[in-house]
Enzyme design. Sequence first.
Site, PDB file in Angstrom:
ATOM      1  N   ASP A 101     -15.824   7.056 -24.201  1.00  0.00           N
ATOM      2  CA  ASP A 101     -14.506   7.665 -24.414  1.00  0.00           C
ATOM      3  C   ASP A 101     -13.377   6.823 -23.841  1.00  0.00           C
ATOM      4  O   ASP A 101     -12.229   7.265 -23.781  1.00  0.00           O
ATOM      5  CB  ASP A 101     -14.456   9.085 -23.849  1.00  0.00           C
ATOM      6  N   ASP A 130     -12.536   5.737 -20.845  1.00  0.00           N
ATOM      7  CA  ASP A 130     -11.862   5.959 -19.567  1.00  0.00           C
ATOM      8  C   ASP A 130     -12.514   5.143 -18.450  1.00  0.00           C
ATOM      9  O   ASP A 130     -12.086   5.203 -17.307  1.00  0.00           O
ATOM     10  CB  ASP A 130     -11.797   7.447 -19.203  1.00  0.00           C
ATOM     11  N   ASP A 188     -16.572   2.441 -21.986  1.00  0.00           N
ATOM     12  CA  ASP A 188     -17.610   3.443 -22.225  1.00  0.00           C
ATOM     13  C   ASP A 188     -17.233   4.250 -23.460  1.00  0.00           C
ATOM     14  O   ASP A 188     -16.260   3.949 -24.154  1.00  0.00           O
ATOM     15  CB  ASP A 188     -17.823   4.325 -20.992  1.00  0.00           C
ATOM     16  N   SER A 218     -18.374  11.294 -22.459  1.00  0.00           N
ATOM     17  CA  SER A 218     -18.052  10.036 -21.804  1.00  0.00           C
ATOM     18  C   SER A 218     -19.149   8.988 -21.979  1.00  0.00           C
ATOM     19  O   SER A 218     -19.422   8.553 -23.088  1.00  0.00           O
ATOM     20  CB  SER A 218     -17.756  10.292 -20.326  1.00  0.00           C
TER      21      SER A 218
END
EC number: 5.4.2.10
Length: 445
Positions: free
Chosen positions: A242, A244, A240, A101
């Site tokens: 990834d 999400d 960010d 992430s």
Amino acid sequence: MARKYFGTDGIRGRVGQFPITPDFMLKLGWAAGMAFRKEGKCRILIGKDTRISGYMFESALEAGLAAAGADVQLLGPMPTPAIAYLTRTFQADAGIVISASHNPHDDNGIKFFSNEGTKLPDDVEAMIEELLDQPMTVVESAGIGKASRINDASGRYIEFCKGSVPSGTSFKGLKIVIDCAHGAAYKVAPSVFRELGAEVRVISAQPDGLNINDGCGSTHIAALQAEVVAQQADLGIAFDGDADRVLMVDQYGAVVDGDELLFIIARDLQERGRLRGGVVGTLMSNLGLELALAELNIPFVRAKVGDRYVIAELLARNWQLGGENSGHLVCFQHTTTGDAIIAALQVLMALKRRGQSLVEARSDLKKCPQVLVNVRLSGAVDPLEHPSVKEACARVTERMAGRGRVLLRKSGTEPLVRVMVEGDEESSVRGYADELAKIVAEVCA
């Protein structure tokens, strides 16, 4: 029962240190394949972000899954919510995300989605953990799984995102800057907004495997702030690694956080009679959000920090909107998990319907001063249970005389203690936070 490997958001850690090693990923792939395999074969999707170690772990997981008799379909670099969506629409048995992430490139992690594109149930995680402690086996040669690539995954997800706004929607005339964090959204996010008519300037969209989240994205937003002002854009959007999480920047370069974005979406849904129930925030949500929603007669509840807890609370109440001030926003009317691109689109639609700028839309939420200090956690001592820390928290709470909040919690993804103080005067809030952080640091030393 405490989980041995799974944290609040899957399995995460430093690359090369257990359990983020190729041999563990091989075993994890096998354990997951055995857990998801019912009668005969099963089919698992694997996607990843752009960090260099993702290729190594993708191969290890693929081998382990094949050894368990699972077929594998590889998506390549894709946003985490895209993997949830594609797992559901391809009717796969599960989806696997290789990502850490918002963490730097030398971290990585694994999280799973169920066949419905939701977080994996606790009992399935427990089954995988149990299998991880058993000897690895290999199915008969004829039953070994096969691997293939899905070449049109990006296009499918782009169309899905565009479908979250009304047909015929155009953002023509809107100038935006997008920061992709050199991460998983670097291809799909610019395409979504451009295809909906916006003028898009893109930064941090040249991933090299090492630069993900490095001085960019939603956790390092200064570059986006500067670019929005330099380009005289209407707003900026920061993802960010990834995709999400999402934060925004208004035309003057001021950051608009997850609490404010949540408020804008909630008010829009209520005005259109589309808000089911209320809004779920977290213990870290600003008191100003709670007060602003109360003025609109929108119920608000707080879950523990972590999108899995926000999602669990939404499901328990049959509500549809929730999120964290860090930018994890969940819009269940469109998705099964937090989706930064779709959340950003809902904000843009809310602005369009009201004919407002981002500056104007956020103005009805008056945030209380909130200070967050991270303290590195080391040693075996639990500072949250230490008498001196408890006494300090009680002392600060008493001094605030009901005009603020104190919250100490351990991060679910990093070795940190987060010290949060919220009140009606910024200088005193900062002083209290620094005072508590110093005591926590002394206990951890």
